[in-house]
Design a protein around this motif. Structure first.
Motif, PDB file in Angstrom:
ATOM      1  N   LEU A 361       0.813  -1.211   0.000  1.00 42.99           N
ATOM      2  CA  LEU A 361       0.000   0.000   0.000  1.00 42.99           C
ATOM      3  C   LEU A 361       0.845   1.260   0.000  1.00 42.99           C
ATOM      4  O   LEU A 361       0.554   2.211  -0.734  1.00 42.99           O
ATOM      5  N   ASP A 362       1.882   1.328   0.824  1.00 34.09           N
ATOM      6  CA  ASP A 362       2.710   2.538   0.913  1.00 34.09           C
ATOM      7  C   ASP A 362       3.297   2.908  -0.443  1.00 34.09           C
ATOM      8  O   ASP A 362       3.254   4.069  -0.864  1.00 34.09           O
ATOM      9  N   ALA A 363       3.874   1.912  -1.118  1.00 30.13           N
ATOM     10  CA  ALA A 363       4.491   2.171  -2.417  1.00 30.13           C
ATOM     11  C   ALA A 363       3.451   2.605  -3.444  1.00 30.13           C
ATOM     12  O   ALA A 363       3.680   3.512  -4.254  1.00 30.13           O
ATOM     13  N   GLU A 364       2.277   1.966  -3.405  1.00 30.88           N
ATOM     14  CA  GLU A 364       1.233   2.310  -4.369  1.00 30.88           C
ATOM     15  C   GLU A 364       0.682   3.710  -4.102  1.00 30.88           C
ATOM     16  O   GLU A 364       0.418   4.471  -5.033  1.00 30.88           O
ATOM     17  N   LEU A 365       0.522   4.053  -2.831  1.00 25.99           N
ATOM     18  CA  LEU A 365       0.005   5.381  -2.498  1.00 25.99           C
ATOM     19  C   LEU A 365       0.969   6.478  -2.935  1.00 25.99           C
ATOM     20  O   LEU A 365       0.553   7.565  -3.348  1.00 25.99           O
ATOM     21  N   SER A 366       2.278   6.214  -2.837  1.00 26.32           N
ATOM     22  CA  SER A 366       3.258   7.227  -3.240  1.00 26.32           C
ATOM     23  C   SER A 366       3.239   7.465  -4.743  1.00 26.32           C
ATOM     24  O   SER A 366       3.659   8.528  -5.211  1.00 26.32           O
ATOM     25  N   ARG A 367       2.742   6.466  -5.512  1.00 23.87           N
ATOM     26  CA  ARG A 367       2.681   6.623  -6.970  1.00 23.87           C
ATOM     27  C   ARG A 367       1.335   7.128  -7.463  1.00 23.87           C
ATOM     28  O   ARG A 367       1.208   7.535  -8.618  1.00 23.87           O
ATOM     29  N   ASP A 368       0.307   7.082  -6.605  1.00 25.73           N
ATOM     30  CA  ASP A 368      -1.025   7.491  -7.023  1.00 25.73           C
ATOM     31  C   ASP A 368      -1.067   8.988  -7.314  1.00 25.73           C
ATOM     32  O   ASP A 368      -0.468   9.792  -6.594  1.00 25.73           O
ATOM     33  N   GLU A 369      -1.781   9.361  -8.374  1.00 25.03           N
ATOM     34  CA  GLU A 369      -1.945  10.763  -8.729  1.00 25.03           C
ATOM     35  C   GLU A 369      -3.249  11.295  -8.140  1.00 25.03           C
ATOM     36  O   GLU A 369      -4.283  10.633  -8.181  1.00 25.03           O
ATOM     37  N   MET A 370      -3.167  12.507  -7.585  1.00 22.34           N
ATOM     38  CA  MET A 370      -4.341  13.129  -6.998  1.00 22.34           C
ATOM     39  C   MET A 370      -5.172  13.808  -8.083  1.00 22.34           C
ATOM     40  O   MET A 370      -4.628  14.401  -9.009  1.00 22.34           O
ATOM     41  N   GLU A 371      -6.489  13.715  -7.926  1.00 21.52           N
ATOM     42  CA  GLU A 371      -7.418  14.351  -8.851  1.00 21.52           C
ATOM     43  C   GLU A 371      -8.592  14.898  -8.050  1.00 21.52           C
ATOM     44  O   GLU A 371      -8.734  14.622  -6.858  1.00 21.52           O
ATOM     45  N   THR A 372      -9.417  15.685  -8.700  1.00 22.64           N
ATOM     46  CA  THR A 372     -10.587  16.242  -8.025  1.00 22.64           C
ATOM     47  C   THR A 372     -11.651  15.156  -7.866  1.00 22.64           C
ATOM     48  O   THR A 372     -12.040  14.503  -8.847  1.00 22.64           O
ATOM     49  N   VAL A 373     -12.103  14.960  -6.624  1.00 22.31           N
ATOM     50  CA  VAL A 373     -13.089  13.918  -6.316  1.00 22.31           C
ATOM     51  C   VAL A 373     -14.334  14.584  -5.735  1.00 22.31           C
ATOM     52  O   VAL A 373     -14.243  15.399  -4.804  1.00 22.31           O
ATOM     53  N   ASP A 374     -15.490  14.221  -6.285  1.00 22.58           N
ATOM     54  CA  ASP A 374     -16.776  14.695  -5.774  1.00 22.58           C
ATOM     55  C   ASP A 374     -17.282  13.673  -4.763  1.00 22.58           C
ATOM     56  O   ASP A 374     -17.720  12.571  -5.138  1.00 22.58           O
ATOM     57  N   LEU A 375     -17.203  14.018  -3.478  1.00 21.65           N
ATOM     58  CA  LEU A 375     -17.593  13.053  -2.438  1.00 21.65           C
ATOM     59  C   LEU A 375     -19.080  12.734  -2.488  1.00 21.65           C
ATOM     60  O   LEU A 375     -19.488  11.598  -2.175  1.00 21.65           O
ATOM     61  N   LYS A 376     -19.905  13.695  -2.868  1.00 21.38           N
ATOM     62  CA  LYS A 376     -21.348  13.423  -2.950  1.00 21.38           C
ATOM     63  C   LYS A 376     -21.628  12.365  -4.018  1.00 21.38           C
ATOM     64  O   LYS A 376     -22.374  11.398  -3.778  1.00 21.38           O
ATOM     65  N   ALA A 377     -21.018  12.528  -5.186  1.00 21.41           N
ATOM     66  CA  ALA A 377     -21.206  11.537  -6.256  1.00 21.41           C
ATOM     67  C   ALA A 377     -20.627  10.187  -5.849  1.00 21.41           C
ATOM     68  O   ALA A 377     -21.203   9.128  -6.159  1.00 21.41           O
ATOM     69  N   LEU A 378     -19.497  10.188  -5.127  1.00 22.86           N
ATOM     70  CA  LEU A 378     -18.887   8.938  -4.682  1.00 22.86           C
ATOM     71  C   LEU A 378     -19.813   8.197  -3.723  1.00 22.86           C
ATOM     72  O   LEU A 378     -19.993   6.966  -3.820  1.00 22.86           O
ATOM     73  N   MET A 379     -20.434   8.918  -2.792  1.00 19.96           N
ATOM     74  CA  MET A 379     -21.336   8.270  -1.832  1.00 19.96           C
ATOM     75  C   MET A 379     -22.595   7.742  -2.515  1.00 19.96           C
ATOM     76  O   MET A 379     -23.129   6.701  -2.138  1.00 19.96           O
ATOM     77  N   LEU A 380     -23.080   8.440  -3.528  1.00 17.79           N
ATOM     78  CA  LEU A 380     -24.241   7.953  -4.273  1.00 17.79           C
ATOM     79  C   LEU A 380     -23.926   6.642  -4.980  1.00 17.79           C
ATOM     80  O   LEU A 380     -24.756   5.719  -5.025  1.00 17.79           O
ATOM     81  N   ARG A 381     -22.704   6.536  -5.532  1.00 21.20           N
ATOM     82  CA  ARG A 381     -22.321   5.284  -6.195  1.00 21.20           C
ATOM     83  C   ARG A 381     -22.196   4.151  -5.179  1.00 21.20           C
ATOM     84  O   ARG A 381     -22.569   3.001  -5.457  1.00 21.20           O
ATOM     85  N   LEU A 382     -21.637   4.456  -4.000  1.00 18.15           N
ATOM     86  CA  LEU A 382     -21.533   3.420  -2.957  1.00 18.15           C
ATOM     87  C   LEU A 382     -22.916   3.007  -2.465  1.00 18.15           C
ATOM     88  O   LEU A 382     -23.169   1.823  -2.192  1.00 18.15           O
ATOM     89  N   GLN A 383     -23.827   3.960  -2.338  1.00 17.40           N
ATOM     90  CA  GLN A 383     -25.201   3.630  -1.939  1.00 17.40           C
ATOM     91  C   GLN A 383     -25.837   2.676  -2.940  1.00 17.40           C
ATOM     92  O   GLN A 383     -26.481   1.685  -2.578  1.00 17.40           O
ATOM     93  N   ASP A 384     -25.614   2.977  -4.194  1.00 13.82           N
ATOM     94  CA  ASP A 384     -26.181   2.127  -5.246  1.00 13.82           C
ATOM     95  C   ASP A 384     -25.535   0.744  -5.240  1.00 13.82           C
ATOM     96  O   ASP A 384     -26.187  -0.258  -5.518  1.00 13.82           O
ATOM     97  N   ALA A 385     -24.242   0.680  -4.876  1.00 17.31           N
ATOM     98  CA  ALA A 385     -23.545  -0.608  -4.881  1.00 17.31           C
ATOM     99  C   ALA A 385     -24.067  -1.540  -3.798  1.00 17.31           C
ATOM    100  O   ALA A 385     -23.996  -2.771  -3.949  1.00 17.31           O
ATOM    101  N   TYR A 386     -24.598  -0.999  -2.695  1.00 18.52           N
ATOM    102  CA  TYR A 386     -25.070  -1.841  -1.600  1.00 18.52           C
ATOM    103  C   TYR A 386     -26.563  -2.165  -1.678  1.00 18.52           C
ATOM    104  O   TYR A 386     -27.113  -2.775  -0.766  1.00 18.52           O
ATOM    105  N   LYS A 387     -27.242  -1.768  -2.773  1.00 14.30           N
ATOM    106  CA  LYS A 387     -28.631  -2.169  -2.979  1.00 14.30           C
ATOM    107  C   LYS A 387     -28.684  -3.606  -3.463  1.00 14.30           C
ATOM    108  O   LYS A 387     -27.751  -4.107  -4.086  1.00 14.30           O
ATOM    109  N   LYS A 388     -29.802  -4.262  -3.204  1.00 14.97           N
ATOM    110  CA  LYS A 388     -29.961  -5.623  -3.715  1.00 14.97           C
ATOM    111  C   LYS A 388     -30.093  -5.578  -5.224  1.00 14.97           C
ATOM    112  O   LYS A 388     -30.731  -4.681  -5.766  1.00 14.97           O
ATOM    113  N   PRO A 389     -29.545  -6.537  -5.956  1.00 20.90           N
ATOM    114  CA  PRO A 389     -29.541  -6.492  -7.421  1.00 20.90           C
ATOM    115  C   PRO A 389     -30.933  -6.317  -8.021  1.00 20.90           C
ATOM    116  O   PRO A 389     -31.112  -5.549  -8.955  1.00 20.90           O
ATOM    117  N   MET A 390     -31.953  -7.075  -7.515  1.00 20.73           N
ATOM    118  CA  MET A 390     -33.286  -6.989  -8.081  1.00 20.73           C
ATOM    119  C   MET A 390     -33.873  -5.586  -7.887  1.00 20.73           C
ATOM    120  O   MET A 390     -34.482  -5.027  -8.789  1.00 20.73           O
TER     121      MET A 390
END
Length: 537
Positions: A361-390
């Motif tokens: 993890l340490d080595a990978e984090l040091s190579r990761d590039e930072m970008e602009t992240v919309d936390l509201k959109a990220l949480m909406l995607r996570l909410q959708d991911a935890y819904k039942k498939p049907m």
């Protein structure tokens, strides 16, 4: 150090200046002698030239009256002119005969014995200044100086038809030269004695360069003094800089070498922060680097010990089950042991996979590039991911319907929640915390996620209605291999690295993550709350 070449640079500049200074002195002296020769030739042409009668080459004609130099008059004038100057004055007729010489005293009427006269040099007394000047001259004489002077043709001085200056004077020109003779400078100037453009003789001025050489010697001594002064200052500066720069750097270098060799688990880097200069900053950086290195080494040692301990548990269970299975004849009991073996193998596989991810993890984090992240959109995607498939397939396009999910979002509509980070890593963090919250939430309860802005930061709060966190474990839940699972989950289904990895990712984003219990008014635990703090943009 560069300061050590100051004295050499001053000496080099002084030598270059000496060459130019010598040339300028010679040019000035030659110009003075040119004026002096012109003045003497004018005076001689007026004071020593008289009309004389010459027998006519035609028989029975009267003698011819011509202008000629009177040697007696010329000798007197040259003797007087030679007494007021420093040059030797010689007068030649056009036939090359020497008519007068300021260094030869003739008898009465210009005849009889002649006495050669030489000027006496100044008397010198031995003093400290004289010794210093002699030492400086000897030292600087070791350095060759290019003067571009021709060798004086001494044998041609008395031959006006061979000496360059007198040859020029015979044709009516004034000529000057600087020569070298036995390592000394000799200056010459020649001018014609004329009457109505007729050359009647040549006056030759010869002057040694002792006065000139004395001026050059004086400036050489001055250069030598400056050189010695610069050398002394350089030596003192070198000693001073060695004390305030060289030795501290050497101490830091030795300490850094001790860290590299690693003979001791902890090496103290000298603290020079009180200096307030670059070396002080260097010592602080080295101390911080060494501390970080020791902390990393301690972390690696603890990680290795934890890994060893965590792997031993399933291996011990696995070995016990394998040894027992070989002795049991009952098929039903044998099948139970095989289930235990299968469970332990899965546990080992999960544990090794999580350990591998954590170690990279340490080595990978040091190579990761930072970008602009919309936390509201990220949480909406996570909410959708935890819904039942049907339910996800049947859900309308509206984002306002939260009945089909166990996650409830609360984000202000009039605010944006943007941060600089790695969206994939942050999704891993929030997904892990949400997964833990869902696993501890009772049936029918929702996990609530809210966001708020606090100065230049964003706070994300994830709350559940579970059993909470033991008060003595609130700070240790982010340690590696810590597990505190609900009773309905099978033992060993989690490696205990999830929250540790999450904290590591948040730290790499210069953020903070912590946990606390949700308490009722009477102090009863009503659930757990995880808070993530990140810098807003």
């Amino acid at each position: 150090m560069s300061v050590n070449i100051i004295a050499i640079m001053i000496l080099g500049v002084g030598i270059l200046y000496l060459g130019q200074y010598t040339d300028s002195l010679i040019e000035a002296e030659l110009e003075s002698m040119r004026s002096e020769a012109r003045l003497f030739s004018g005076a001689l042409s007026e004071g020593s030239v008289r009309p004389v009668f010459q027998i006519s080459p035609i028989p029975f004609e009267d003698p011819l009256e011509i202008e000629a130099i009177k040697p007696e008059l010329a000798r007197k004038m040259i003797r007087r002119l030679g007494a007021i100057g420093e040059s030797r004055i010689q007068l030649f007729g056009v036939d090359g005969e020497t008519l007068a010489d300021s260094h030869i005293l003739a008898g009465a009427g210009g005849t009889g014995s002649m006495v050669h006269m030489e000027r006496l040099g100044p008397t010198s007394s031995l003093s400290l200044n004289t010794l210093f000047a002699q030492s400086a001259t000897r030292f600087l004489d070791l350095i060759p100086m290019q003067t571009n002077l021709s060798i004086l043709p001494k044998e041609a001085l008395d031959d006006i038809f061979a000496f360059p200056d007198t040859k020029e004077a015979l044709v009516g020109n004034i000529a000057t030269h600087a020569w070298e003779h036995n390592g000394q400078i000799v200056l010459t100037a020649a001018a014609p004695i004329q009457k109505v453009k007729q050359v009647l003789g040549v006056v030759l001025l010869t002057r040694d360069g002792k006065a000139l050489e004395q001026k050059i010697a004086d400036i050489r001594v001055d250069v030598f003094r400056v050189f010695l002064g610069a050398l002394g200052i350089t030596v003192m500066l070198s000693i001073y800089l060695s004390g305030i720069i060289g030795k501290p750097l050497q101490r830091l270098a030795l300490a850094a070498e001790a860290v590299r060799v690693g003979k001791s688990s902890h090496v103290d880097i000298p603290d020079m922060s009180k200096r307030g200069d670059e070396i002080g900053e260097l010592s602080l950086v080295l101390r911080d680097m060494t501390k970080a290195l020791h902390d990393r080494m301690d972390t690696i040692e603890r990680f290795a010990a934890d890994v060893s301990h965590e792997i031993k548990n399933p291996l011990t269970s696995l070995r016990s089950a394998v040894e027992t299975a070989s002795r049991i004849k009952d098929e039903e009991k044998r099948q139970k042991l095989m289930d235990v073996i299968h469970h332990d193998v899965q546990r080992l596989d999960r544990l090794i996979s999580d350990i591998s991810s954590a170690s990279r993890l340490d080595a990978e984090l040091s190579r990761d590039e930072m970008e602009t992240v919309d936390l509201k959109a990220l949480m909406l995607r996570l909410q959708d991911a935890y819904k039942k498939p049907m339910r996800r397939a049947q859900e309308s396009e509206s984002d306002d319907d939260f009945e089909n999910t166990a996650i409830e979002l609360s984000f202000p509509d009039d605010q944006n929640f943007f941060i600089a980070g790695n969206e994939e890593r942050l999704s891993q963090v929030f997904g892990n915390i949400i997964s833990n919250a869902l696993s501890f939430s009772p049936a029918g309860e929702k996990v609530k996620i809210s966001a708020e802005k606090q100065n230049d930061s964003i706070l994300i709060k994830i709350e559940d209605k579970g059993i909470g966190i033991p008060e003595n474990k609130i700070k240790t839940i982010f340690d590696r291999f810590y597990t505190e699972r609900p009773g309905h989950e099978t033992y060993g289904s989690h490696s205990g690295l999830g929250l540790s990895i999450s904290k590591q990712i948040i730290d790499a984003h210069n953020g903070k993550v912590w946990a606390e219990n949700i308490l009722s008014k009477n102090g009863k635990i009503q659930g757990a709350r995880f808070i993530v703090k990140l810098a807003s943009i």
